[in-house]
Motif scaffolding. Structure first.
Motif, short mmCIF file in Angstrom:
data_model
loop_
_atom_site.label_atom_id
_atom_site.label_comp_id
_atom_site.label_asym_id
_atom_site.label_seq_id
_atom_site.Cartn_x
_atom_site.Cartn_y
_atom_site.Cartn_z
N CYS A 155 0.83 -1.21 0.00
CA CYS A 155 0.00 0.00 0.00
C CYS A 155 0.87 1.26 0.00
O CYS A 155 0.62 2.21 -0.75
N ALA A 215 2.33 1.72 -3.43
CA ALA A 215 1.41 2.33 -4.40
C ALA A 215 1.37 3.85 -4.22
O ALA A 215 1.41 4.60 -5.20
N SER A 258 -5.12 5.19 -6.69
CA SER A 258 -6.36 4.43 -6.48
C SER A 258 -6.13 3.22 -5.58
O SER A 258 -7.08 2.63 -5.08
N HIS A 259 -4.86 2.85 -5.34
CA HIS A 259 -4.58 1.71 -4.48
C HIS A 259 -3.51 2.00 -3.44
O HIS A 259 -2.87 1.09 -2.93
N ARG A 298 -6.88 3.42 0.23
CA ARG A 298 -7.47 2.10 0.51
C ARG A 298 -7.43 1.71 1.99
O ARG A 298 -8.04 0.71 2.38
N ALA A 317 -5.59 -4.47 -4.05
CA ALA A 317 -4.38 -3.66 -4.28
C ALA A 317 -4.07 -3.54 -5.75
O ALA A 317 -4.70 -4.18 -6.61
N ALA A 318 -3.04 -2.74 -6.04
CA ALA A 318 -2.46 -2.72 -7.38
C ALA A 318 -1.80 -4.08 -7.63
O ALA A 318 -1.34 -4.75 -6.71
N SER A 362 -12.43 -9.66 -9.38
CA SER A 362 -12.72 -8.81 -8.21
C SER A 362 -14.20 -8.88 -7.82
O SER A 362 -14.64 -9.93 -7.34
N GLY A 394 -11.64 2.11 -7.95
CA GLY A 394 -11.05 3.08 -7.02
C GLY A 394 -11.03 4.48 -7.61
O GLY A 394 -11.27 5.46 -6.90
N THR A 448 -13.10 -6.00 0.48
CA THR A 448 -12.09 -6.72 -0.30
C THR A 448 -12.73 -7.95 -0.95
O THR A 448 -13.19 -8.85 -0.26
#
Ligand code: NDP
Ligand code: PYC
Length: 335
Positions: free
Chosen positions: A34, A37, A44-45, A49, A119-120, A141, A184, A262
């Motif tokens: 995180c 990113a 966005s991640h 998040r 996540a990314a 997802s 996101g 998630t």
């Protein structure tokens, strides 16, 4: 705006994950992901998040203490039961053996099931390319993408990431959702009051809209490239769910866990040893030749260039964090 040392940011996020029910191992992996990113400008991640991670851990939907189980599926195959934990610790548990198998046999498929990915995806492929392998990762997802002609969303925003060595320490890497925008980014647009690009989504009645709130309130995103992006979305559902034993995006049901964000689905990672191929010049040198040809033709920006530049700057000057976000993060230590 504060500029935080990357390691200090990782340490803060690690403490937040642990305070909210993750093991030290899981907390370290998610915190690096995180913070990485945010460092790379993949907003966005990044820190955006963290409230979602905390709400999900608190909801009991994900097991922050899960211990992934790696199962041998054959000479070139590993299965991983993430045990309702996060996907990244499951991949980390399989990675050393997966690389060994890829080098011994030419390739290795890592099929992860019962895994949460929020996540990314580039952190899941970059280390393999840095170690000289080609890596492809796919994750399904939650159903927010409507297939062409359909009346309701079936696909997830399903990211696909690819990384390959290109000589020296350089790699090529791309990481993209199958939707025109990641979900996101729709949430960020709604928060900041921006319109979405043309063709990004539909409202609850199926009418094209550029209003992010209409997409979030019962609407849906569209795949990039119409039926072509939709076919890639279908492939990712098959590889990340049917192949792994995980759930399809449209099967995710977190309704019994208010706060959960998630998706619990699956991830498929494919590693290839490029030394097994037929390139006399060497694979990495051939990749570099392609990058040079693209630059000579006028493409100035390769996928990954923006992120690597942001990374270099953040590692030098610190990761820019809004004071408001820092206060929010510190509040998560007390929840
Ligand atoms: P973007 O559209 O922002 O970027 C996609 C790729 O294209 C990146 O590799 C990017 O490189 C590259 N790129 C962007 N613009 C250009 C350009 N002008 N020229 C050349 N290359 C370019 O990503 P998405 O919005 O599709 O996805 C954002 C993130 O969301 C991803 O990290 C993805 O993994 C994540 N995601 C995660 C999901 C999950 O379930 N966990 C679901 C959906 C998305 P660069 O990075 O250098 O900008
Ligand atoms: O941004 O589309 C997205 C996403 C879905 C799950 C995690 N990120």
């Amino acid at each position: 705006m504060t500029h935080m040392d990357f390691d200090a940011l990782v340490a803060l996020l690690t403490r937040i994950f642990i305070a909210n029910g993750a093991s030290a191992m899981v907390a370290d992996i998610l915190a690096r992901n995180c913070a990485g990113a945010e460092r790379d400008g993949a907003m966005s991640h990044g820190l955006f998040r963290m409230p979602g991670y905390v709400a999900t851990l608190q909801s009991g939907w994900v097991d922050g203490l899960a211990e992934p189980v790696v199962e041998d599926g054959g000479a070139s195959f590993l299965r991983v039961d993430a045990a309702n934990g996060f996907a990244q610790p499951a991949l980390a548990a399989a990675a050393p053996l997966a690389m060994e198998k890829a080098r011994a046999t030419g390739a290795c498929v890592v099929a992860i099931r019962r895994s949460h990915h929020f996540a990314a995806l580039w952190p899941d492929v970059e280390p393999f390319a840095e170690a000289g392998l080609v890596a492809i990762a796919m994750v399904d997802s939650m159903a927010v993408v409507v297939p062409p002609g359909a009346r309701k969303p079936v696909y997830g925003t399903n990211p696909l990431a690819f990384a390959a060595p290109r000589g020296g320490e350089k790699i090529v890497v791309f990481d993209q959702a199958v939707s025109v925008l990641a979900h996101g980014d729709v949430q960020i647009a709604a928060r900041e009051g921006h319109d979405l690009p043309e063709g990004a989504g539909v409202d609850a009645a199926g009418r094209p809209t550029r209003d992010p709130r209409a997409v979030l309130d019962g609407g849906a995103l569209l795949p990039f490239g119409g039926h072509k992006g939709a076919a890639i979305a279908m492939m990712i559902e098959i590889m990340a769910a049917a192949l792994t034993g995980g759930l399809y995006s449209h099967e995710v049901d977190w309704s019994a866990h208010p706060g959960a964000q998630t998706p619990c689905t699956g991830e498929c990672v494919i590693l290839i040893d490029p030394a097994r191929g037929g390139s006399a010049a060497g694979f990495a040198a051939r990749v570099e030749q392609l990058v040079e040809a693209l630059r000579a033709a006028g493409q100035e920006r390769m996928p990954g260039d923006r992120r690597f530049a942001a990374r270099e700057k953040a590692l030098r000057d610190g990761v820019a964090v809004h004071a408001e976000m820092l206060a929010q993060l510190e509040g998560m230590l007390r929840t």
